[in-house]
Scaffold this motif. Sequence first.
Motif, PDB file in Angstrom:
ATOM      1  N   VAL A 188      45.829  12.011  -0.768  1.00 13.60           N
ATOM      2  CA  VAL A 188      47.124  12.301  -1.111  1.00 13.60           C
ATOM      3  C   VAL A 188      47.175  13.390  -1.908  1.00 13.60           C
ATOM      4  O   VAL A 188      46.043  13.814  -2.392  1.00 13.60           O
ATOM      5  N   GLU A 189      48.254  14.331  -1.799  1.00 15.40           N
ATOM      6  CA  GLU A 189      48.287  15.440  -2.664  1.00 15.40           C
ATOM      7  C   GLU A 189      48.420  15.192  -4.029  1.00 15.40           C
ATOM      8  O   GLU A 189      49.336  14.411  -4.366  1.00 15.40           O
ATOM      9  N   ASP A 190      47.799  15.946  -4.763  1.00 14.07           N
ATOM     10  CA  ASP A 190      47.853  15.707  -6.361  1.00 14.07           C
ATOM     11  C   ASP A 190      48.597  16.554  -6.949  1.00 14.07           C
ATOM     12  O   ASP A 190      48.139  17.872  -7.072  1.00 14.07           O
ATOM     13  N   LEU A 243      28.691   6.445   0.479  1.00 13.46           N
ATOM     14  CA  LEU A 243      30.127   6.905   0.612  1.00 13.46           C
ATOM     15  C   LEU A 243      31.302   6.269   0.070  1.00 13.46           C
ATOM     16  O   LEU A 243      32.151   6.744  -0.280  1.00 13.46           O
ATOM     17  N   THR A 244      31.082   4.845   0.164  1.00 10.53           N
ATOM     18  CA  THR A 244      32.281   4.065  -0.279  1.00 10.53           C
ATOM     19  C   THR A 244      32.307   3.791  -1.854  1.00 10.53           C
ATOM     20  O   THR A 244      33.144   3.502  -2.328  1.00 10.53           O
ATOM     21  N   ARG A 245      31.114   4.150  -2.389  1.00  8.01           N
ATOM     22  CA  ARG A 245      31.211   4.028  -3.820  1.00  8.01           C
ATOM     23  C   ARG A 245      31.281   5.329  -4.752  1.00  8.01           C
ATOM     24  O   ARG A 245      31.300   5.600  -5.824  1.00  8.01           O
ATOM     25  N   ALA A 246      31.264   6.578  -3.979  1.00  2.38           N
ATOM     26  CA  ALA A 246      31.381   7.616  -4.508  1.00  2.38           C
ATOM     27  C   ALA A 246      32.740   8.095  -5.188  1.00  2.38           C
ATOM     28  O   ALA A 246      33.781   7.686  -4.785  1.00  2.38           O
ATOM     29  N   ASP A 247      32.778   8.801  -6.310  1.00  3.40           N
ATOM     30  CA  ASP A 247      33.649   9.352  -7.011  1.00  3.40           C
ATOM     31  C   ASP A 247      33.963  10.850  -6.401  1.00  3.40           C
ATOM     32  O   ASP A 247      33.521  11.877  -6.715  1.00  3.40           O
ATOM     33  N   ALA A 297      47.200  13.001   3.937  1.00  2.00           N
ATOM     34  CA  ALA A 297      46.682  12.814   5.422  1.00  2.00           C
ATOM     35  C   ALA A 297      45.830  11.777   5.441  1.00  2.00           C
ATOM     36  O   ALA A 297      44.944  11.407   4.706  1.00  2.00           O
ATOM     37  N   ARG A 298      45.846  11.385   6.866  1.00  2.00           N
ATOM     38  CA  ARG A 298      44.784  10.217   7.275  1.00  2.00           C
ATOM     39  C   ARG A 298      43.734  10.975   7.758  1.00  2.00           C
ATOM     40  O   ARG A 298      44.162  12.179   8.681  1.00  2.00           O
ATOM     41  N   HIS A 299      42.467  10.647   7.801  1.00  2.00           N
ATOM     42  CA  HIS A 299      41.269  11.574   8.298  1.00  2.00           C
ATOM     43  C   HIS A 299      40.567  10.328   9.122  1.00  2.00           C
ATOM     44  O   HIS A 299      40.239   9.526   8.496  1.00  2.00           O
ATOM     45  N   ARG A 300      39.887  10.872   9.975  1.00  4.98           N
ATOM     46  CA  ARG A 300      38.917  10.172  10.874  1.00  4.98           C
ATOM     47  C   ARG A 300      37.613  10.924  11.271  1.00  4.98           C
ATOM     48  O   ARG A 300      37.970  11.980  12.026  1.00  4.98           O
ATOM     49  N   LEU A 339      43.677  13.676  -3.842  1.00  2.00           N
ATOM     50  CA  LEU A 339      43.063  12.483  -4.359  1.00  2.00           C
ATOM     51  C   LEU A 339      42.447  11.515  -3.180  1.00  2.00           C
ATOM     52  O   LEU A 339      43.240  11.656  -2.157  1.00  2.00           O
ATOM     53  N   VAL A 340      41.534  11.185  -3.299  1.00  2.00           N
ATOM     54  CA  VAL A 340      41.210  10.046  -2.127  1.00  2.00           C
ATOM     55  C   VAL A 340      41.437   8.696  -2.481  1.00  2.00           C
ATOM     56  O   VAL A 340      40.961   8.325  -3.391  1.00  2.00           O
ATOM     57  N   ALA A 341      42.630   8.182  -1.711  1.00  2.74           N
ATOM     58  CA  ALA A 341      43.338   7.011  -1.939  1.00  2.74           C
ATOM     59  C   ALA A 341      42.531   5.853  -1.367  1.00  2.74           C
ATOM     60  O   ALA A 341      42.394   4.798  -1.897  1.00  2.74           O
ATOM     61  N   ASP A 342      41.705   6.360  -0.186  1.00  5.37           N
ATOM     62  CA  ASP A 342      40.889   5.134   0.477  1.00  5.37           C
ATOM     63  C   ASP A 342      40.019   5.829   1.103  1.00  5.37           C
ATOM     64  O   ASP A 342      40.229   6.735   1.930  1.00  5.37           O
ATOM     65  N   ILE A 343      38.607   5.098   1.439  1.00  3.59           N
ATOM     66  CA  ILE A 343      38.004   5.673   2.408  1.00  3.59           C
ATOM     67  C   ILE A 343      36.876   4.462   2.831  1.00  3.59           C
ATOM     68  O   ILE A 343      36.649   3.652   1.973  1.00  3.59           O
ATOM     69  N   VAL A 344      36.733   4.219   4.045  1.00  2.00           N
ATOM     70  CA  VAL A 344      36.066   3.052   4.430  1.00  2.00           C
ATOM     71  C   VAL A 344      35.131   3.425   5.595  1.00  2.00           C
ATOM     72  O   VAL A 344      35.505   4.369   6.383  1.00  2.00           O
TER      73      VAL A 344
END
Length: 99
Positions: free
Chosen positions: A96-98, A60-64, A39-42, A71-76
């Motif tokens: 993405v689904e893991d 936020l962008t450095r968090a694991d 899924a894409r989230h906003r 899985l969080v594939a991208d966050i910006v």
Amino acid sequence: MMQDAQTLLLRAMRTTGDPMPGLRAAHSEAWASATFAGARHRFELEPASPGHADAFAVRLTRADYRLPGHLVADIVVAARTETTQGIALTIEALTVEDG
């Protein structure tokens, strides 16, 4: 499963170390590639003081992120907007689904 990913991601974002500014709006939509589904989230956040908004954005962008089943594939930070009340942030993420 998309709604679950949104809920899990919001919960994880709230525990980055800096308090998350208030949530103004959230939107998620299904996403898929040839090999992944997710899924894409906003997320649109309420204005906060510049120092608070910037500190949250950095963490936020450095968090694991550890999301059960995702899985969080991208966050910006897609947008940083100055308002009379402070700095409003727009966050975009791809999960993405893991499994």
